[in-house]
Write a protein that holds these residues in place. Structure first.
Motif, short mmCIF file in Angstrom:
data_model
loop_
_atom_site.label_atom_id
_atom_site.label_comp_id
_atom_site.label_asym_id
_atom_site.label_seq_id
_atom_site.Cartn_x
_atom_site.Cartn_y
_atom_site.Cartn_z
N GLY A 105 0.83 -1.21 0.00
CA GLY A 105 0.00 0.00 0.00
C GLY A 105 0.86 1.26 0.00
O GLY A 105 0.56 2.24 -0.70
N ILE A 106 1.93 1.24 0.76
CA ILE A 106 2.85 2.39 0.82
C ILE A 106 3.48 2.60 -0.56
O ILE A 106 3.54 3.71 -1.08
N LYS A 107 3.92 1.49 -1.17
CA LYS A 107 4.56 1.57 -2.51
C LYS A 107 3.55 2.06 -3.55
O LYS A 107 3.90 2.81 -4.46
N ALA A 108 2.30 1.62 -3.40
CA ALA A 108 1.27 2.03 -4.36
C ALA A 108 1.03 3.54 -4.31
O ALA A 108 0.60 4.14 -5.30
N LEU A 109 1.33 4.15 -3.16
CA LEU A 109 1.20 5.61 -3.03
C LEU A 109 2.45 6.32 -3.56
O LEU A 109 2.56 7.55 -3.47
N GLY A 110 3.41 5.54 -4.06
CA GLY A 110 4.63 6.13 -4.62
C GLY A 110 5.64 6.52 -3.56
O GLY A 110 6.53 7.32 -3.81
N ARG A 111 5.51 5.96 -2.36
CA ARG A 111 6.44 6.29 -1.28
C ARG A 111 7.34 5.10 -0.98
O ARG A 111 7.01 3.95 -1.31
N GLN A 112 8.46 5.37 -0.32
CA GLN A 112 9.34 4.30 0.10
C GLN A 112 8.79 3.66 1.38
O GLN A 112 8.14 4.34 2.18
N ALA A 113 9.05 2.37 1.51
CA ALA A 113 8.50 1.62 2.64
C ALA A 113 9.62 1.07 3.52
O ALA A 113 10.60 0.52 3.03
N GLY A 114 9.44 1.26 4.82
CA GLY A 114 10.42 0.73 5.78
C GLY A 114 9.74 -0.11 6.84
O GLY A 114 8.56 0.09 7.14
N VAL A 115 10.50 -1.06 7.40
CA VAL A 115 10.01 -1.87 8.51
C VAL A 115 10.94 -1.69 9.70
O VAL A 115 12.17 -1.81 9.54
N ALA A 116 10.37 -1.38 10.86
CA ALA A 116 11.16 -1.23 12.09
C ALA A 116 10.99 -2.46 12.97
O ALA A 116 9.91 -3.05 13.02
N LEU A 117 12.08 -2.85 13.63
CA LEU A 117 12.05 -3.98 14.57
C LEU A 117 12.40 -3.48 15.97
O LEU A 117 13.45 -2.85 16.17
N ASN A 118 11.54 -3.80 16.93
CA ASN A 118 11.84 -3.50 18.32
C ASN A 118 13.00 -4.37 18.80
O ASN A 118 13.29 -5.42 18.20
N PRO A 119 13.64 -3.99 19.91
CA PRO A 119 14.78 -4.77 20.38
C PRO A 119 14.50 -6.27 20.57
O PRO A 119 15.36 -7.10 20.28
N ALA A 120 13.29 -6.63 21.04
CA ALA A 120 13.02 -8.05 21.30
C ALA A 120 12.63 -8.84 20.05
O ALA A 120 12.48 -10.06 20.11
N THR A 121 12.49 -8.17 18.93
CA THR A 121 12.07 -8.86 17.70
C THR A 121 13.30 -9.34 16.93
O THR A 121 14.20 -8.56 16.65
N PRO A 122 13.33 -10.63 16.59
CA PRO A 122 14.53 -11.18 15.95
C PRO A 122 14.67 -10.80 14.48
O PRO A 122 13.68 -10.46 13.82
N ALA A 123 15.88 -10.89 13.99
CA ALA A 123 16.18 -10.55 12.58
C ALA A 123 15.33 -11.38 11.62
O ALA A 123 14.89 -10.87 10.58
N TRP A 124 15.10 -12.65 11.97
CA TRP A 124 14.40 -13.52 11.02
C TRP A 124 12.95 -13.10 10.76
O TRP A 124 12.31 -13.58 9.82
N ALA A 125 12.43 -12.18 11.58
CA ALA A 125 11.07 -11.67 11.33
C ALA A 125 10.97 -11.01 9.95
O ALA A 125 9.89 -10.88 9.39
N LEU A 126 12.12 -10.62 9.41
CA LEU A 126 12.14 -9.93 8.10
C LEU A 126 12.12 -10.89 6.92
O LEU A 126 11.99 -10.45 5.77
N ASP A 127 12.28 -12.16 7.22
CA ASP A 127 12.53 -13.15 6.17
C ASP A 127 11.60 -13.05 4.97
O ASP A 127 12.05 -13.05 3.83
N GLU A 128 10.31 -12.92 5.21
CA GLU A 128 9.34 -12.96 4.10
C GLU A 128 9.03 -11.59 3.50
O GLU A 128 8.24 -11.49 2.57
N VAL A 129 9.60 -10.52 4.08
CA VAL A 129 9.25 -9.18 3.55
C VAL A 129 10.44 -8.41 3.01
O VAL A 129 10.27 -7.35 2.43
N LEU A 130 11.63 -8.95 3.19
CA LEU A 130 12.83 -8.18 2.85
C LEU A 130 12.85 -7.70 1.39
O LEU A 130 13.35 -6.62 1.09
N ASP A 131 12.28 -8.51 0.50
CA ASP A 131 12.27 -8.12 -0.91
C ASP A 131 11.35 -6.93 -1.18
O ASP A 131 11.45 -6.28 -2.22
N ASP A 132 10.46 -6.63 -0.24
CA ASP A 132 9.47 -5.56 -0.45
C ASP A 132 9.80 -4.25 0.26
O ASP A 132 9.00 -3.33 0.26
N VAL A 133 10.96 -4.18 0.93
CA VAL A 133 11.23 -2.97 1.72
C VAL A 133 12.41 -2.19 1.18
O VAL A 133 13.36 -2.75 0.61
N ASP A 134 12.34 -0.87 1.35
CA ASP A 134 13.43 0.03 0.95
C ASP A 134 14.40 0.25 2.10
O ASP A 134 15.54 0.61 1.89
#
Ligand code: DX5
Ligand code: ZN
Length: 222
Positions: A105-134
């Motif tokens: 939805g963010i990309k469809a608005l022509g904007r860059q998209a980012g995902v933030a991880l809190n300290p307790a959230t592991p790196a692997w949480a990004l596994d399925e979305v990394l290709d979609d984030v700037d």
């Protein structure tokens, strides 16, 4: 900035009575973007600012504006922030029911998209979305406030995400946010960060904005 490391001052630590002036000082000092922390008192235990601030800053600077949404139901506000002039919208992994849809939805608005991880959230949480984030934003404090101490336990996570980005060969910034100053920035950059958020290290009563920018630059040789 040269060397591939960019600087994003967080206005949460700025003097709001002189916000335009302080952002202009940061722009003159050569920073790369402005980081705007949006808090709702629910997702994090603090309140901050909303789209009107983005709208005003859009007219006050040519720098890209990135909006860090620390709010419940960010989907309800994304369009509003995009219209106000945000160039990049960052949502928290922890707050999403359907992260993939939100990022698209963010990309469809022509904007860059980012995902933030809190300290307790592991790196692997990004596994399925990394290709979609700037950009990925690794919180190096628990979100909610400026002037907290950098959590050095996050360095391993930064390094793991840097490896994931390299393996996938995606064009994705790796940003760190919280407790970044001349003492902590070098280790974050060494671990793989290429975009540094800094609030109190840039906006504070004891020093000019340019002095804070300069100190960070020297510390990281950027
Ligand atoms: C914290 C915010 C940060 C904060 C950083 O929840 O996301 O952007 O303003 O401030 P410092 O650099 O002072 O830790
Ligand atoms: Zn932030």
């Amino acid at each position: 900035m040269s060397g591939g490391v960019q600087l994003a001052p967080s206005i949460l630590a700025a003097d709001f009575a002189r916000l335009g002036e302080q952002v202009a000082d940061a722009e003159r000092a050569g920073v790369d973007r402005i980081h705007i922390d949006v808090m709702d008192g629910h997702f994090v235990p603090n309140l901050s600012m909303g789209a009107p601030v983005v709208n005003s800053l859009r007219r006050a600077t040519r720098l890209p504006l990135e909006v860090h949404l620390m709010i419940e139901n960010p989907d309800h506000f994304i369009e509003q922030f995009a219209q106000a002039g945000a160039d990049c919208l960052i949502v928290h992994w922890e707050g999403m029911n359907d992260l993939s849809r939100t990022l698209r939805g963010i990309k469809a608005l022509g904007r860059q998209a980012g995902v933030a991880l809190n300290p307790a959230t592991p790196a692997w949480a990004l596994d399925e979305v990394l290709d979609d984030v700037d950009q990925v934003l690794v919180m190096t404090v628990n979100p909610g406030f400026s002037r907290q101490a950098f959590l050095s336990a996050m360095l391993g996570k930064i390094a793991r995400i840097r490896r994931m980005i390299a393996q996938r060969k995606v064009a994705c910034h790796l940003e760190v946010d919280g407790g970044i100053d001349h003492a902590t920035a070098p280790s974050a950059v060494a671990a793989g960060a290429d975009l540094l958020v800094a609030g109190s290290a840039i906006f504070n009563e004891s020093d000019a904005v340019a002095a804070g920018v300069d100190r960070l630059r020297k510390a990281t040789r950027i």
